[in-house]
Enzyme design. Structure first.
Site, short mmCIF file in Angstrom:
data_model
loop_
_atom_site.label_atom_id
_atom_site.label_comp_id
_atom_site.label_asym_id
_atom_site.label_seq_id
_atom_site.Cartn_x
_atom_site.Cartn_y
_atom_site.Cartn_z
N LYS A 104 0.78 -1.25 -0.12
CA LYS A 104 0.02 -0.15 0.19
C LYS A 104 0.77 1.16 0.16
O LYS A 104 0.46 2.20 -0.58
CB LYS A 104 -1.03 -0.12 1.43
CG LYS A 104 -1.87 -1.07 1.26
CD LYS A 104 -3.19 -0.83 0.20
CE LYS A 104 -3.99 -1.92 0.08
NZ LYS A 104 -5.21 -1.92 -0.94
N SER A 134 1.71 -9.85 -0.56
CA SER A 134 1.56 -8.14 -0.63
C SER A 134 1.70 -7.50 0.80
O SER A 134 1.84 -6.35 0.99
CB SER A 134 0.05 -8.08 -1.02
OG SER A 134 -0.89 -8.60 -0.11
N GLU A 178 -9.40 5.84 3.03
CA GLU A 178 -10.37 4.82 3.80
C GLU A 178 -9.31 3.66 3.90
O GLU A 178 -8.35 3.57 3.41
CB GLU A 178 -11.55 4.16 2.65
CG GLU A 178 -10.87 3.20 1.76
CD GLU A 178 -9.89 3.87 0.66
OE1 GLU A 178 -9.72 4.89 0.70
OE2 GLU A 178 -9.12 3.00 -0.13
C1 LIG Z 1 -1.45 -6.57 2.82
C2 LIG Z 1 -2.82 -6.40 1.85
N1 LIG Z 1 -2.89 -7.12 0.82
C3 LIG Z 1 -3.77 -6.97 -0.09
C4 LIG Z 1 -4.94 -6.23 0.25
C5 LIG Z 1 -6.13 -6.13 -0.77
O1 LIG Z 1 -5.89 -4.86 -1.60
P1 LIG Z 1 -5.49 -4.97 -3.17
O2 LIG Z 1 -6.47 -6.00 -3.68
O3 LIG Z 1 -5.98 -3.59 -3.79
O4 LIG Z 1 -4.22 -5.18 -3.38
C6 LIG Z 1 -4.72 -5.12 1.11
C7 LIG Z 1 -5.91 -4.22 1.56
O5 LIG Z 1 -5.99 -3.68 2.64
C8 LIG Z 1 -3.50 -5.38 2.24
O6 LIG Z 1 -3.37 -4.72 3.29
#
Ligand SMILES: Cc1ncc(COP(=O)(O)O)c(C=O)c1O
Lengths: 392, 259
Positions: free
Chosen positions: A67, A374, A89
């Site tokens: 993020k 992620s 948000e």
């Molecule tokens: C660690 C992590 N992975 C994935 C996501 C999902 O978001 P996105 O699909 O936009 O990557 C989030 C959202 O808060 C997150 O904190």
């Protein structure tokens, strides 16, 4: 919306603005800690007994998730546009923490909206945001999760549009957000492509990412979706026909919650239909009257009723496949990765790992998978303990 | 054919009067009660009635109407039910009715069916705050054909380009949102409204009604002085729940203030 026009102009200008790009690259390197490593997960690979598994370590980026890539980019833009305040948000709290961090870095005022439900399960991140100087406002309406936090942030934005920039956290919402957020996240795939060529001398066979709004997935996929990338090894005997990016299979993993049949999930492709929501036409979990349905996922970041508009496009084009992992599968993957690799993943990312747990054993050992890890799971530890009935 | 809303504004203009447009959320707390309120609006001298359609995510609305929307949804009120409620209302009143609904319920209903069913039921106009005119070409074409007024919004931040588009796309009247913000917020009477409404009038002679944030009779009177009509929503919804006995008196005081 004049604000969207203003943002679009600022964004497209920034793409050509050498000074902006230099500052962004500098912060990516010295502040976020990029490039993040591409790590070969040897023990997970051996355990599953199939394809080689690499993890793109976005969990090692500053603040612990992808993020930050987007938040820093947008905060820089906000500063360029002369805004004094940013709002965002947040679901899992990662985007809120990232935005609060960017705001602290650039000396901007910061307001974060978060659903009551999410404030409970991500209490640690609420405290982090406050430490970073952000004002966190609870959203007790609707389903009390991410979509309601977006509603409230949009209401704030319409009210304070002259002084405030809205840092939307994923590839969703009205133009230019989906394009802009993808652009700031695409650094993930650019690095990963170079790193896998260095490590293996060839492109991967699979890219896998969890999909909430869809930003970490777009961030990983985007570089590999470009059709003009030259062929890479392995070359055929003639030495000309290499592996092309278009041969790479891509999989997006949604939150299956307690199972599609229970209705308690956030699998938009498996359980939704086309709708128009929060400035965006995409797949949407809705009832027959067009009201948006409540969603459920063990992970706050995937607990959302719609999905970024480029994903349905990629699905319809047959370019990306979408599947889902249930809460239980994600929780099992969360523990598996912790024990085998010493990496505690975010519950969101654990959904991507859950898919690989199913897929890797079915593939030959010479196949290569890259998972977008992620985020890191520190924020989820308390919540997982509670689910397991352990008091901390 | 000219619409009932246009006729209403024409008549008011001739009489040197301004339109009083009260709002109520359909089905809050019940459709039966909504019927009584609409009749009361008529008795208190309303010229047009704005009827809210509940939606799960009312983006343009403040807390008062959000809660009204939640209550109505809990009662099982849907767009379909609101349209058939208008049909019932048409047995007892001919007051022009404007629906205020978000776009997704309309999208799900199907634009064409929505326009046809609304018109057949006796709806006169539609406000869809999250449907900008650029995305509404089909909708505008079809609603024009059906003589169902499509009313679009302008705000203090609207650019000249926007004003051009919205004045062209709107029929019946133009909805000027008095503040940058959501329904129920505080009105700011600082002279900027005057400037913007004059700017809008350069592009159109369609009536302009002002809404969002009008609460007291004094504010209503000030806004009426600048425009062709005044829309009052949150303040009515609030009284309806907190002090229902005063509602009639309040509506009459608004009517008297809007001249
Ligand atoms: C660690 C992590 N992975 C994935 C996501 C999902 O978001 P996105 O699909 O936009 O990557 C989030 C959202 O808060 C997150 O904190």
């Amino acid at each position: 919306m004049p604000a969207l026009k203003e943002l679009e102009e600022a964004f497209f200008y920034s793409k050509k603005d050498k000074e902006f790009q230099r500052e962004l690259r500098h912060l990516q390197k010295t502040y976020i800690g990029r490039p993040t490593p591409l790590y070969f997960a040897r023990r997970l690979t051996e355990h599953l007994g199939g394809a080689k598994i690499y993890l793109k370590r976005e969990d090692l980026a500053h603040t612990g998730a992808h993020k930050i890539n987007n938040a820093v980019g947008q905060v820089l833009l906000a500063k360029k546009m002369g805004k004094k305040r940013v709002i965002a948000e947040t679901g899992a709290g990662q985007h809120g923490v990232a935005t609060a961090t960017g705001a602290a870095l650039k000396g901007l005022e910061c307001g974060i909206y978060m659903g009551t439900e999410d404030m409970k399960r991500q209490a640690l991140n609420v405290f982090r945001m406050r430490l970073l100087g952000a004002k966190v406002t609870e959203v007790p309406t609707g389903s009390r999760t991410l979509k309601d936090a977006i509603n409230e942030a949009l209401r704030d934005w319409t009210t304070n549009v002259r002084t405030t920039h809205y840092v939307l956290g994923t590839v969703f919402g009205p133009h230019p957000f989906p394009v802009m957020v993808r652009d700031f996240q695409s650094v993930i795939g650019r690095e990963a492509r170079r790193q896998i060529l260095d490590a293996e001398g060839r492109l991967p066979d699979y890219l896998i990412a969890c999909v909430g709004g869809g930003s970490n997935a777009m961030g990983l996929f985007y570089e590999f979706l470009k059709e003009d990338n030259p062929p890479t090894p392995p070359f055929s005997k003639g030495g000309k026909e290499g592996l092309l990016d278009k041969d790479i299979k891509m999989i997006g993993v949604e939150a299956g919650g307690k199972g599609i049949e229970t209705g308690e999930h956030a699998a938009r492709f498996a359980g939704g239909s086309i709708g128009v929501f929060q400035g965006c036409k995409s797949y949407l979990l809705q009832d027959d009257d067009g009201n948006v349905l409540g969603t459920h996922s063990v992970s706050a970041g995937l607990d959302y009723a719609s999905i970024g508009p480029e994903h349905p496009f990629l699905k319809d084009a047959g370019r990306v496949q979408y599947t889902y992992a249930t809460d239980d599968e994600a929780l099992a993957a969360f523990e598996l990765l912790s024990r085998l690799e010493g990496i505690i993943p975010a519950l969101e990312s654990a959904h991507a790992i859950a898919e690989v747990v199913k897929l890797a054993p079915k593939l030959d050992q010479d196949k290569i998978i890259i998972i977008n890890l992620s985020g890191r799971g520190d924020k989820d530890v308390q919540h997982v303990a509670k689910i397991k009935g352990i008091e901390l | 054919m000219i619409s009932r809303i246009t006729k209403t504004f024409k008549r008011l203009k001739k009489e040197g009067k301004k339109a009083f447009i009260p709002y109520v959320m359909a089905g809050d707390p019940s459709l039966e009660r909504t019927k009584e309120i609409v009749i009361l609006f008529g008795e208190c001298g309303a010229d047009i009635v704005e009827l809210g359609v509940p939606f799960s995510d009312p983006l343009a609305d403040g807390p008062t109407i959000q809660r009204a929307s939640e209550r109505a949804l809990k009662n099982g009120v849907t767009l379909r039910k609101v349209i058939s409620h208008v049909k019932d209302l048409r047995q007892i009143t001919r007051i022009p009715i404007v629906l205020m609904t978000y776009y997704n319920p309309v999208f799900k209903y199907g634009e064409e069916n929505f326009i046809k069913d609304s018109k057949d039921a006796g709806v006169d106009g539609v406000i869809i705050p999250d449907l900008p005119p650029d995305e509404a070409e089909d909708f505008i074409k079809q609603s024009r054909k059906a003589v169902l007024d499509s009313i679009f919004l302008l705000a203090p931040t609207s650019t000249e380009d926007r004003i051009k588009k919205v004045t062209k796309a709107s029929s019946g009247f133009i909805y000027y949102v008095s503040i940058t913000g959501i329904t129920g917020a505080n009105l700011l009477l600082d002279g900027s409204m005057d400037v913007l409404i004059s700017k809008i009038k350069k592009y159109t002679d369609k009536p302009i009604a002002v809404g969002f944030g009008v609460s007291t009779p004094m504010e209503a009177s000030a806004v009426a002085g600048l425009s062709d009509g005044v829309i009052v929503g949150s303040a009515i919804v609030k009284r309806l729940h907190e002090s229902p006995d005063e509602l009639k008196h309040y509506l009459i005081s608004l009517r008297e203030a809007i001249k």
